[in-house]
Design a protein around this motif. Structure first.
Motif, short mmCIF file in Angstrom:
data_model
loop_
_atom_site.label_atom_id
_atom_site.label_comp_id
_atom_site.label_asym_id
_atom_site.label_seq_id
_atom_site.Cartn_x
_atom_site.Cartn_y
_atom_site.Cartn_z
N SER A 1 17.05 -5.84 34.86
CA SER A 1 16.12 -5.25 35.81
C SER A 1 15.38 -6.34 36.57
O SER A 1 14.97 -7.35 35.99
CB SER A 1 15.13 -4.36 35.08
OG SER A 1 14.02 -4.10 35.90
N ILE A 2 15.22 -6.12 37.85
CA ILE A 2 14.49 -7.10 38.66
C ILE A 2 13.01 -7.09 38.31
O ILE A 2 12.37 -8.13 38.24
CB ILE A 2 14.69 -6.78 40.16
CG1 ILE A 2 16.15 -7.06 40.54
CG2 ILE A 2 13.75 -7.63 41.02
CD1 ILE A 2 16.50 -6.65 41.93
N SER A 3 12.48 -5.88 38.04
CA SER A 3 11.03 -5.83 37.84
C SER A 3 10.62 -6.16 36.40
O SER A 3 9.57 -6.74 36.18
CB SER A 3 10.48 -4.47 38.26
OG SER A 3 11.32 -3.44 37.81
N THR A 4 11.45 -5.79 35.39
CA THR A 4 11.02 -6.05 34.01
C THR A 4 11.80 -7.16 33.35
O THR A 4 11.35 -7.72 32.34
CB THR A 4 11.17 -4.79 33.14
OG1 THR A 4 12.56 -4.50 33.02
CG2 THR A 4 10.43 -3.62 33.74
N GLY A 5 12.99 -7.44 33.85
CA GLY A 5 13.80 -8.48 33.25
C GLY A 5 14.59 -8.03 32.04
O GLY A 5 15.36 -8.77 31.47
N ALA A 6 14.39 -6.77 31.64
CA ALA A 6 15.13 -6.24 30.49
C ALA A 6 16.53 -5.84 30.94
O ALA A 6 16.73 -5.50 32.11
CB ALA A 6 14.41 -5.02 29.93
N PRO A 7 17.52 -5.87 30.01
CA PRO A 7 18.85 -5.43 30.40
C PRO A 7 18.83 -3.95 30.82
O PRO A 7 18.18 -3.12 30.17
CB PRO A 7 19.68 -5.61 29.13
CG PRO A 7 18.90 -6.52 28.27
CD PRO A 7 17.46 -6.34 28.64
N VAL A 8 19.57 -3.63 31.91
CA VAL A 8 19.58 -2.25 32.43
C VAL A 8 20.11 -1.29 31.38
O VAL A 8 19.59 -0.20 31.19
CB VAL A 8 20.42 -2.19 33.72
CG1 VAL A 8 20.61 -0.76 34.17
CG2 VAL A 8 19.77 -3.02 34.81
N ARG A 9 21.17 -1.77 30.67
CA ARG A 9 21.79 -0.85 29.72
C ARG A 9 20.82 -0.40 28.65
O ARG A 9 20.72 0.77 28.32
CB ARG A 9 23.01 -1.52 29.08
CG ARG A 9 23.76 -0.53 28.21
CD ARG A 9 25.10 -1.01 27.80
NE ARG A 9 25.02 -2.22 27.02
CZ ARG A 9 26.08 -2.76 26.42
NH1 ARG A 9 27.26 -2.21 26.57
NH2 ARG A 9 25.97 -3.85 25.72
N SER A 10 20.06 -1.33 28.10
CA SER A 10 19.15 -0.93 27.02
C SER A 10 18.03 -0.04 27.56
O SER A 10 17.55 0.86 26.88
CB SER A 10 18.59 -2.16 26.30
OG SER A 10 17.87 -2.96 27.20
N MET A 11 17.62 -0.28 28.84
CA MET A 11 16.60 0.60 29.43
C MET A 11 17.10 2.04 29.50
O MET A 11 16.41 3.00 29.17
CB MET A 11 16.22 0.11 30.83
CG MET A 11 15.37 -1.15 30.84
SD MET A 11 15.20 -1.82 32.51
CE MET A 11 13.97 -0.73 33.19
N ILE A 12 18.36 2.18 29.94
CA ILE A 12 18.93 3.53 30.07
C ILE A 12 19.14 4.16 28.69
O ILE A 12 18.79 5.32 28.46
CB ILE A 12 20.27 3.46 30.84
CG1 ILE A 12 19.98 3.13 32.32
CG2 ILE A 12 21.03 4.78 30.73
CD1 ILE A 12 21.21 3.00 33.18
N VAL A 13 19.70 3.39 27.76
CA VAL A 13 19.97 3.92 26.42
C VAL A 13 18.68 4.39 25.76
O VAL A 13 18.64 5.39 25.05
CB VAL A 13 20.68 2.85 25.56
CG1 VAL A 13 20.68 3.25 24.09
CG2 VAL A 13 22.11 2.65 26.05
N GLU A 14 17.60 3.69 26.06
CA GLU A 14 16.30 4.06 25.48
C GLU A 14 15.77 5.36 26.08
O GLU A 14 15.23 6.21 25.38
CB GLU A 14 15.32 2.92 25.77
CG GLU A 14 14.21 2.79 24.77
CD GLU A 14 13.45 1.49 25.04
OE1 GLU A 14 12.30 1.59 25.48
OE2 GLU A 14 14.07 0.41 24.85
N ALA A 15 15.97 5.52 27.39
CA ALA A 15 15.40 6.68 28.09
C ALA A 15 16.26 7.92 27.94
O ALA A 15 15.77 9.05 28.06
CB ALA A 15 15.19 6.35 29.56
N LEU A 16 17.56 7.72 27.69
CA LEU A 16 18.49 8.84 27.74
C LEU A 16 18.20 9.99 26.75
O LEU A 16 18.21 11.15 27.15
CB LEU A 16 19.92 8.32 27.58
CG LEU A 16 21.05 9.29 27.96
CD1 LEU A 16 20.91 9.75 29.39
CD2 LEU A 16 22.41 8.63 27.74
#
Lengths: 539, 318
Positions: B85-100
Motif C-alpha cells: 500500500s502506498i499510504s500504509t506500506g503494508a502488503p495489499v494482500r494481507s490488508m485484504i485478507v484481514e478485511a475480508l
C-alpha cells in the motif's frame, strides 16, 4: 331426456351461465347450458372454438381461468350439489370424484418434477396413499395406461417423454383416484393420428373397465363419433343438439350440426375439385431426385430428416406430402422453397437446377414460388395493415406504380373473398380464417407458379377449414396453380390432392394417386395411418 | 462435466485478466502521480527532495516503460502479490485478507436475509386471495428499491439503537452488532428479489400444469410451493449472481454508516487516498467474487430445472 337408470347422474348441469370479464367488457361464454352424464356413459361435447365447450367443462370443476365467473345455474357431481362451493371445498371433489385430462400434453405436466411424483401427488392430495405406497401405486398406474418400462418412466422428467407418453401420464393422473367422472378436454389435440388412436383406445378401455363416465370435449366430430354414445353440440354458448351419436350424425336436426358434419373432413371424402387432366404433355414443374438433408445434433450425432426422397409435380396439380411429426415433410417443403439446401440430390423447378441458382436468379425464383404457413396468427406482421401485408411482395419486386399496386391489392382481396373494408384493418382484428385468406392473397400476389402450403388449415376450425380448402381449390382452377400440400391430416389431403406421397422417418414410403393410396394402400404404414383417421366407423 | 468445468475455468481466468488489465489501464494511465501522493503527507506545497522522489519512483518501478510495469504487475498479481500500500506500506494482500472475513460475514448474512425477505414477500403476495393484501405486499418492493441504503441505515440506527437501545449502533463484534448492518444491506436486494419472483410467480401461475395440479385436488399452498415456486426460481437465481456485486458495493456505504471494518471501508479509504495498489487488488477481488458466484449459479441451474443441461447453460452464456 329420461333416464331409466335409478342411480343419480354423475354430472348434472342445469342452466349454467359463465361470463368472462376483462378490459371493461363482459363476454357471455356459456348461456344456459343443461347437461347430464349418467354413470358409465360417454358423452361428447362438440363445438368449434369459442362455442363455450371447454368453459363448460372447466366451470363444472371450478377451474375457470382468471376473469371467468359462474353467473348462474346448478352443478351436481355424483349426486352432490357443488354449486358455489369455495375452492377449498371443491378440492375434495377434484381428482377424487371427477378427474380432468387437460388439453395440451406438452405443457400440462410440471417440467421440473419427476413424472412418478406428479402421479403420486394425485393420490396423496386425497390421502389415498402415503409417500411410499403412492410411489409404488404410481408405477402401477403408469403401467396400466400403457407406458413401457413404467418404473424408469416414473423417474424421468416430462421433457424426456414423447407427447403421446405425456398424455398417458395425464390420463394416469386423472384416473388415479378412480373417479366416477372423467372430463377429457380435447385430450389428443396436437398428437399425431396414430398416437391419438392408441391413446384414446387405451383411455376407452380404462374408463370402461372402471365404469367411469366420460365427458369428452372435442372439436372433432370424427373423434366424437368414434368414442361417444351420446353427442352434445354447442355453439355460441348454447347447446343446439343433444342425442345418441348415431342419430346426431345420421339425422341431425339442427342446421348447424348438418354444416359441422358437412365440413368435417374425416366424415366426408368428396373431392373439392375435378381431378386434373393427366394427359398434359408439358414437363413437370418440380422434379426432386434423391433429396437428402441432414441436421447436426449435439454430441456429434446426425439426424437424416430427409433421406433419398424423389418425386415429380405436374403443372396444375396438387402433390400432397403426408406424414406425422418428424417425418421430414416440412423439411422437404423447405428444400423445394430453397429456404435450405439439400446435402445431396437435385431439385429442378421448371427445368432449372435449383442447386445452381445464385444471387439474383434465386430472387427471381422467389416470385414464382410462394409459401402459406400453418399459423396465420404468426405469419402476418400484426403492426401492418392488411393492404400492406398483401402489397409487400409487390413492393419487394417493384411491381407497378403505387396506384397499380393498390388496385392489385383490391383485386387480390376480392379473389380470396375478403370484403374491401378488410384492407385497412390489422391482422389481430381478423379471425383465423380471414387471416389465412390474407396469407393466401399475399402468396398469389406475384402470380406464382407453385404454392407451397404447409399445413394451411390445421390451425383452423373445421367449418373455416372447409371454406379455405374450397378457396384453394377454386384458385387452383382459376389461376392454374400447382400446389405442394403438406399435411398430417389424411382426411384433408384426400379432399384436395391428385398425387399423394406418404413420408415416414425421412423416407417417401409410398407415392400414388389419391384414389390408389386411400383405397388400396401398398405400404403397411399407410394402412395404419388410414386406420387411425377418426370417424371411420360412421363414414 | 470435466470438460465443462475446464472451459468455465478458462473463461474465469479470462475475466480476471480483463478486470486486472482494465483496472491497470484506468489507474496507471490516468494523470495521477503516486509518488507525489506518497510525499504529499505534509499537505500542499511541502518541499520534495528530488533525490527522494527518484528513489521512490525506482523502488515502485515507475521509471520503467508502461508495458514492463504492466507485465511485472501481472506476473506478481498472478502469484497473488499486489504489492504494498502506498499510504500504509503494508502488503495489499494481507490488508485484504484481514478485511475480508468481516465483509463476507456481513454480505453473506445480508444475502440470506434478502432471499428470505424477498421470497417470503413474493410467495405471500401470490398465496393470498385478498386483493388489498396482495396490493400492499406488492407495493413494498418498489418502496424498498427506491429508498437509499444510507437513509435506511441512519433510520435504523436512530430508532433501534439510539431511541430504543435494543442493538449496538456500531462496532464489529458479535452477532448483535451484525443485525442492523445486515438488514440495511439486505433491504434493496430483498426488494429486487421480491419484485422479480412475484412477477415470475404470476406468469407461472397461468401455466397449464398449474391447472393440472388444481384438477388433482392439490391445495393452494401445495401448488405454490410444490409446483410454482421452483419453476419461478430461475430468474431469481440469475438475479442472485448479479446481486452479489450490489452487496459488495453496498458494503462500502453500510460499513461506513455502522463504523465496521471490512472491504467496504478499505475500498473507501484506498480510493480516497488514491492508494493505487490497494484499489487494483480490490478490483481483482471483486472480479473473483463475481466469477465464483456466477459459476456457482450456473452449476445450480440444472438442479432447479432438469431441462437445462450444462452444455446449454454454456451456449447461452457465451
Amino acid at each position: 331426456m329420461v333416464s331409466l337408470d335409478a342411480s343419480p347422474p354423475v354430472l348434472d348441469v342445469r342452466d349454467l351461465r359463465v361470463s368472462y370479464r376483462g378490459r371493461g367488457r363482459v363476454v357471455e361464454a356459456v348461456r344456459g347450458v343443461s347437461l347430464r352424464v349418467d354413470p358409465g356413459e360417454v358423452v361428447a361435447l362438440v363445438g368449434e372454438s369459442g362455442s363455450g365447450k371447454s368453459t363448460t367443462a372447466h366451470a363444472v370443476l371450478g377451474l375457470l381461468p382468471p376473469g371467468g365467473t359462474v353467473d348462474g345455474g346448478r352443478v351436481h357431481i355424483a349426486g352432490q350439489d357443488v354449486t358455489g362451493w369455495p375452492d377449498r371445498r371443491l378440492r375434495a371433489v377434484r381428482g377424487l370424484r371427477a378427474g380432468l385430462v387437460p388439453q395440451d400434453p406438452t405443457v400440462s405436466l410440471n417440467p421440473v418434477r419427476r413424472v412418478g411424483h406428479q402421479v403420486a401427488e394425485a393420490l396423496r392430495a386425497h390421502g389415498l396413499a402415503d409417500r411410499r405406497t403412492a410411489a409404488a401405486r404410481s408405477v402401477e398406474l403408469l403401467d396400466e395406461v400403457g407406458l413401457p418400462d413404467p418404473a424408469t418412466r416414473a423417474r424421468q422428467y416430462p421433457h424426456e417423454l414423447s407427447g403421446g407418453m405425456r398424455q398417458r401420464v395425464l390420463i394416469a393422473i386423472a384416473l388415479a383416484c378412480r373417479p366416477d367422472l372423467v372430463i377429457a378436454d380435447e385430450p389428443t389435440s396436437g398428437l399425431d393420428v396414430t398416437v391419438q388412436k392408441h391413446v384414446l383406445d387405451q383411455f376407452d378401455r380404462l374408463t370402461g373397465e372402471r365404469g367411469a363416465a366420460v365427458l369428452f370435449v372435442t372439436h372433432d366430430l370424427g373423434v366424437a363419433a368414434d368414442r361417444a354414445r351420446r353427442i352434445v353440440v354447442m355453439r355460441h354458448g348454447v347447446i343446439v343438439e343433444d342425442g345418441p351419436a348415431a342419430q346426431v350424425l345420421g339425422t341431425p336436426r339442427h342446421d348447424y350440426t348438418r354444416r359441422l358434419i358437412a365440413a368435417a373432413p374425416s366424415l366426408t371424402s368428396a373431392r373439392l375439385r375435378p381431378r386434373a387432366a393427366h394427359a398434359t404433355p408439358s414437363p413437370p414443374l418440380v422434379v426432386a431426385r434423391d433429396l437428402v438433408k441432414e441436421f447436426r445434433l449435439p454430441a456429434g450425432r446426425r439426424l437424416r430428416a430427409v433421406d433419398g426422397v424423389s418425386f415429380e409435380i405436374a403443372r396444375g396439380t396438387t402433390f400432397a406430402l403426408v406424414g406425422e411429426s418428424g417425418s421430414g415433410k416440412s423439411t422437404t417443403a423447405r428444400l423445394v422453397a430453397r429456404l435450405t439446401t439439400p446435402g445431396a440430390g437435385t431439385l429442378e423447378f421448371d427445368g432449372q437446377d435449383l442447386g445452381r441458382l445464385r444471387g439474383p436468379a434465386v430472387r427471381r425464383l422467389r416470385a414464382r414460388l410462394q409459401l402459406v404457413y400453418q399459423n396465420p396468427y404468426g405469419s402476418l406482421d400484426p403492426r401492418l395493415a392488411v393492404e400492406d401485408v398483401v402489397a409487400e411482395p409487390l413492393t419487394a419486386f417493384g411491381a407497378g406504380s403505387r396506384a397499380e399496386r393498390r388496385a392489385r391489392v383490391a383485386e387480390l382481396l376480392d379473389l380470396v373473398a375478403l370484403p374491401a373494408g378488410t384492407a385497412r384493418r390489422r391482422p389481430p382484428e381478423l379471425s383465423g380464417g380471414q387471416r389465412q385468406r390474407v396469407a393466401i392473397a399475399r402468396a398469389v400476389a406475384l402470380r406464382p407458379d407453385l404454392l407451397i402450403l404447409d399445413e394451411p388449415v390445421s390451425a383452423l376450425d373445421v367449418s373455416v377449414q372447409a371454406q379455405i380448402l374450397q378457396l384453394l381449390a377454386g384458385l387452383q382452377s382459376d389461376l392454374g396453380l400447382t400446389y405442394l400440400f403438406i399435411s398430417h391430416d389424411l382426411a384433408v389431403v384426400r379432399q384436395v390432392s391428385d398425387i399423394v406421397g406418404v413420408m415416414r422417418h425421412g423416407r417417401l414410403v409410398e407415392t400414388g394417386t389419391a384414389d390408389q393410396v386411400f383405397t388400396a394402400p401398398r405400404h403397411e404404414y399407410t394402412a395404419e395411418l388410414l386406420d387411425a383417421i377418426p370417424g371411420r366407423t360412421h363414414r | 462435466m470435466g470438460r465443462y468445468l475446464a472451459r468455465r475455468l478458462a473463461q474465469a481466468v479470462f475475466v480476471l485478466w480483463a478486470a486486472f488489465t482494465v483496472a491497470f489501464a484506468l489507474l496507471y494511465l490516468l494523470p495521477s502521480d503516486p509518488v507525489a501522493i506518497m510525499l504529499d503527507s505534509g499537505g500542499e506545497g511541502t518541499f520534495v527532495d528530488p533525490e527522494q522522489r527518484a528513489e521512490l519512483t525506482a523502488r515502485y518501478g515507475l521509471d520503467e516503460p508502461v508495458h514492463v510495469q504492466y507485465l511485472t504487475m501481472l506476473a506478481d498479481a498472478a502469484r497473488g502479490d499486489f504489492g504494498v500500500s502506498i499510504s500504509t506500506g503494508a502488503p495489499v494482500r494481507s490488508m485484504i485478507v484481514e478485511a475480508l472475513p468481516e465483509t463476507l460475514e456481513l454480505a453473506g448474512t445480508a444475502l440470506v436475509l434478502a432471499l428470505v425477505l424477498g421470497a417470503g414477500t413474493a410467495l405471500a403476495a401470490t398465496y393470498t386471495r385478498r386483493p388489498w393484501l396482495r396490493q400492499l405486499l406488492l407495493a413494498l418492493p418498489p418502496l424498498g428499491v427506491s429508498v437509499p441504503t444510507f437513509w435506511t441505515g441512519l433510520l435504523l440506527l436512530q430508532l433501534v439503537s439510539f431511541r430504543w437501545g435494543l442493538l449496538p449502533a456500531m462496532g464489529d463484534d458479535g452477532v448483535r452488532a451484525l443485525v442492523l448492518p445486515a438488514i440495511t444491506l439486505a433491504l434493496p436486494t430483498a426488494a429486487v428479489i421480491a419484485q422479480v419472483l412475484a412477477k415470475s410467480l404470476a406468469l407461472t401461475w397461468s401455466e397449464p400444469y398449474i391447472g393440472t395440479a388444481r384438477a388433482k385436488g392439490v391445495s393452494r399452498s401445495g401448488i405454490l410451493l410444490g409446483h410454482a415456486a421452483r419453476n419461478a426460481a430461475i430468474p431469481v437465481l440469475t438475479l442472485v449472481g448479479v446481486t452479489v456485486g450490489n452487496l459488495v458495493a453496498g458494503s462500502v456505504i453500510v460499513e461506513t454508516v455502522f463504523s465496521r471494518a471490512g472491504i467496504g471501508r478499505l475500498t473507501q479509504a484506498a480510493v480516497g487516498a488514491q492508494d493505487i495498489p490497494v484499489v487494483q487488488g480490490l478490483v481483482v477481488l471483486a472480479a473473483v467474487i463475481f466469477v465464483v458466484v456466477n459459476l456457482a449459479v450456473d452449476l445450480v441451474y440444472p438442479l432447479v430445472d432438469p431441462r437445462i443441461t450444462r452444455a446449454r447453460t454454456l451456449a447461452v452464456a457465451s
